[in-house]
Design a protein around this motif. Structure first.
Motif, mmCIF file in Angstrom:
data_model
loop_
_atom_site.group_PDB
_atom_site.id
_atom_site.type_symbol
_atom_site.label_atom_id
_atom_site.label_comp_id
_atom_site.label_asym_id
_atom_site.label_seq_id
_atom_site.Cartn_x
_atom_site.Cartn_y
_atom_site.Cartn_z
ATOM 1 N N ILE A 125 0.835 -1.208 0.000
ATOM 2 C CA ILE A 125 0.000 0.000 0.000
ATOM 3 C C ILE A 125 0.866 1.252 0.000
ATOM 4 N N ARG A 126 1.923 1.246 0.811
ATOM 5 C CA ARG A 126 2.803 2.416 0.839
ATOM 6 C C ARG A 126 3.484 2.629 -0.512
ATOM 7 N N ASP A 127 3.897 1.525 -1.159
ATOM 8 C CA ASP A 127 4.550 1.633 -2.456
ATOM 9 C C ASP A 127 3.606 2.202 -3.515
ATOM 10 N N GLN A 128 2.316 1.891 -3.398
ATOM 11 C CA GLN A 128 1.347 2.323 -4.413
ATOM 12 C C GLN A 128 0.626 3.618 -4.044
ATOM 13 N N TYR A 129 0.987 4.213 -2.914
ATOM 14 C CA TYR A 129 0.353 5.470 -2.486
ATOM 15 C C TYR A 129 0.554 6.533 -3.559
ATOM 16 N N LEU A 130 -0.527 7.175 -3.989
ATOM 17 C CA LEU A 130 -0.511 8.169 -5.062
ATOM 18 C C LEU A 130 0.062 7.597 -6.365
ATOM 19 N N GLY A 131 -0.186 6.320 -6.574
ATOM 20 C CA GLY A 131 0.250 5.702 -7.824
ATOM 21 C C GLY A 131 -0.666 6.069 -8.975
ATOM 22 N N ASN A 132 -0.395 5.497 -10.131
ATOM 23 C CA ASN A 132 -1.240 5.742 -11.308
ATOM 24 C C ASN A 132 -2.420 4.767 -11.248
ATOM 25 N N TYR A 133 -3.559 5.284 -10.817
ATOM 26 C CA TYR A 133 -4.699 4.411 -10.546
ATOM 27 C C TYR A 133 -5.204 3.678 -11.783
ATOM 28 N N HIS A 134 -4.924 4.227 -12.964
ATOM 29 C CA HIS A 134 -5.392 3.589 -14.190
ATOM 30 C C HIS A 134 -4.467 2.457 -14.633
ATOM 31 N N ASP A 135 -3.303 2.337 -14.008
ATOM 32 C CA ASP A 135 -2.331 1.322 -14.430
ATOM 33 C C ASP A 135 -2.683 -0.060 -13.885
ATOM 34 N N PRO A 136 -2.490 -1.093 -14.688
ATOM 35 C CA PRO A 136 -2.683 -2.460 -14.184
ATOM 36 C C PRO A 136 -1.803 -2.768 -12.973
ATOM 37 N N GLU A 137 -0.617 -2.184 -12.915
ATOM 38 C CA GLU A 137 0.271 -2.427 -11.778
ATOM 39 C C GLU A 137 -0.391 -2.011 -10.468
ATOM 40 N N PHE A 138 -0.984 -0.818 -10.441
ATOM 41 C CA PHE A 138 -1.680 -0.342 -9.238
ATOM 42 C C PHE A 138 -2.861 -1.254 -8.909
ATOM 43 N N GLN A 139 -3.619 -1.627 -9.916
ATOM 44 C CA GLN A 139 -4.827 -2.421 -9.683
ATOM 45 C C GLN A 139 -4.493 -3.828 -9.193
ATOM 46 N N PHE A 140 -3.410 -4.425 -9.739
ATOM 47 C CA PHE A 140 -3.069 -5.749 -9.230
ATOM 48 C C PHE A 140 -2.475 -5.654 -7.825
ATOM 49 N N ALA A 141 -1.746 -4.600 -7.532
ATOM 50 C CA ALA A 141 -1.197 -4.437 -6.179
ATOM 51 C C ALA A 141 -2.326 -4.441 -5.157
ATOM 52 N N LEU A 142 -3.433 -3.735 -5.450
ATOM 53 C CA LEU A 142 -4.565 -3.733 -4.526
ATOM 54 C C LEU A 142 -5.283 -5.078 -4.519
ATOM 55 N N THR A 143 -5.294 -5.767 -5.656
ATOM 56 C CA THR A 143 -5.846 -7.123 -5.690
ATOM 57 C C THR A 143 -5.053 -8.029 -4.763
ATOM 58 N N GLU A 144 -3.732 -7.864 -4.777
ATOM 59 C CA GLU A 144 -2.888 -8.660 -3.891
ATOM 60 C C GLU A 144 -3.199 -8.372 -2.424
ATOM 61 N N VAL A 145 -3.366 -7.095 -2.083
ATOM 62 C CA VAL A 145 -3.685 -6.738 -0.698
ATOM 63 C C VAL A 145 -5.013 -7.385 -0.282
ATOM 64 N N ALA A 146 -5.995 -7.339 -1.176
ATOM 65 C CA ALA A 146 -7.290 -7.954 -0.876
ATOM 66 C C ALA A 146 -7.141 -9.464 -0.682
ATOM 67 N N ASP A 147 -6.320 -10.095 -1.532
ATOM 68 C CA ASP A 147 -6.063 -11.527 -1.380
ATOM 69 C C ASP A 147 -5.447 -11.823 -0.025
ATOM 70 N N GLU A 148 -4.460 -11.010 0.364
ATOM 71 C CA GLU A 148 -3.753 -11.266 1.620
ATOM 72 C C GLU A 148 -4.675 -11.097 2.830
ATOM 73 N N CYS A 149 -5.586 -10.159 2.759
ATOM 74 C CA CYS A 149 -6.572 -10.014 3.844
ATOM 75 C C CYS A 149 -7.387 -11.298 3.983
ATOM 76 N N ARG A 150 -7.839 -11.835 2.859
ATOM 77 C CA ARG A 150 -8.630 -13.067 2.885
ATOM 78 C C ARG A 150 -7.795 -14.246 3.377
ATOM 79 N N HIS A 151 -6.516 -14.286 2.954
ATOM 80 C CA HIS A 151 -5.646 -15.374 3.388
ATOM 81 C C HIS A 151 -5.431 -15.338 4.897
ATOM 82 N N SER A 152 -5.260 -14.143 5.433
ATOM 83 C CA SER A 152 -5.034 -14.024 6.873
ATOM 84 C C SER A 152 -6.250 -14.497 7.661
ATOM 85 N N ILE A 153 -7.437 -14.142 7.190
ATOM 86 C CA ILE A 153 -8.656 -14.619 7.853
ATOM 87 C C ILE A 153 -8.760 -16.134 7.726
#
Length: 314
Positions: free
Chosen positions: A109-137
């Motif tokens: 999240i810190r790495d992608q702060y103020l990133g290019n929201y339209h870029d696939p890189e930003f969108q997959f980074a947030l997908t990864e964060v969402a995955d990790e939240c689910r994995h932790s639960i």
């Protein structure tokens, strides 16, 4: 039926992410990973039968992946004690996995702060964060069902984790993420097809291995991109920092309290686990691909290699 335990390589039946080895660049890789996530993401909350009774004869992980397998102490244990031990060991591994997944979420999240929201890189980074939240639960529910308690790294390692989380960026952050994910992946690949293991544990291992394969591909590409602008001094420092973090993570996976909760003599268990050559060889084989990548990226320096050898990752 006893499954063949394979410490390295792809498990039978696994669906790999739709990413070619020819893909280059974070956005190109991320675009394919987003498509893969849309098709293949799974939900443990609905797919795992959390209410199913546990067979008292089934293990928490493959016996061969116990830290004590092959030792004199293991031979002295009854089968029932061995089953109990593997359940506490794997609960500890999952709980420590939650700890470092929380670290990597903040770093991404810190790495992608103020990133290019339209870029696939930003969108997959947030997908990864969402995955990790689910994995932790998922890991939290699994350890609660299997042993009914939580394990944490030592206070010292907990403080070091906060420091790593707040100071790491670029190649250190993403190589640290990769190393942590690969370590857990090694254990889970070795157990996820073994019918001696509890079915719900096999299922969460399969879910995690599938989804982490995307995360690891993303992390490798981020490391490659970051290393393009890294000079020799920074490369040496980064390699050492990553290896030091890996050493603390790996040696924290099975907490001494897990041995105590399994009814073992903690001092003897810790001593025999440290000198267990069978376990060390399983880990080295499982980490071979990771070491190859770090070497390719210029992050397997001599000082770093000494740390990896000390913890049997190399």
């Amino acid at each position: 039926m006893t499954a063949t335990v394979s410490p390295a390589g792809s498990a039978a039946g696994e669906t790999a992410p739709d990413v070619s080895s020819r893909d280059v660049g974070a956005n190109e890789v991320s675009q394919r990973l987003l498509a893969s996530a849309a098709r293949l993401s799974r939900n443990a909350m609905t797919e795992v039968d959390w209410d199913a009774p546990m067979d008292p004869a089934q293990y928490g992980c493959s016996p061969e992946w116990s830290t004590l397998y092959g030792t004199d102490y293991w031979a002295e244990l009854t089968v029932e004690q061995q089953v109990t031990l593997t359940r506490h060991e794997f609960a500890s591994i999952m709980n420590v996995g939650i700890w470092f997944e929380m670290i990597l979420q903040e770093m991404v999240i810190r790495d992608q702060y103020l990133g290019n929201y339209h870029d696939p890189e930003f969108q997959f980074a947030l997908t990864e964060v969402a995955d990790e939240c689910r994995h932790s639960i998922m890991f939290a529910k699994a350890s609660a069902k299997m042993v009914g308690k939580s394990y944490h790294p030592s206070k010292k390692v907990g403080r070091l984790g906060k420091m790593f989380m707040r100071t790491s960026k670029d190649e250190v952050a993403y190589a640290g993420i990769l190393v942590a994910e690969e370590i857990l992946d090694v254990f889970q690949r070795g157990c996820m097809r073994d019918e001696r293991v509890l079915p719900f544990i096999r299922e969460i291992n399969e879910i995690h291995v599938l989804e982490e394969s995307r995360h690891m591909k993303f992390a490798r590409e981020e490391v490659r991109e970051a290393m393009k602008k890294v000079g020799p001094v920074r490369r040496q420092c980064s390699a050492f920092y990553i290896a030091a973090a890996a050493g603390f993570i790996f040696t924290s996976l099975v907490r001494p309290q897990a041995y105590a909760d399994a009814g073992l003599d903690v001092e003897r268990a810790v001593r025999e686990a440290k000198s267990n050559e069978h376990f060390a060889s399983m880990v080295r084989a499982g980490c071979a691909h990771l070491m190859e990548f770090l070497d390719e990226a210029g992050l397997l320096t001599k000082p770093a290699a000494r740390i990896y050898r000390k913890v049997n990752m190399l």
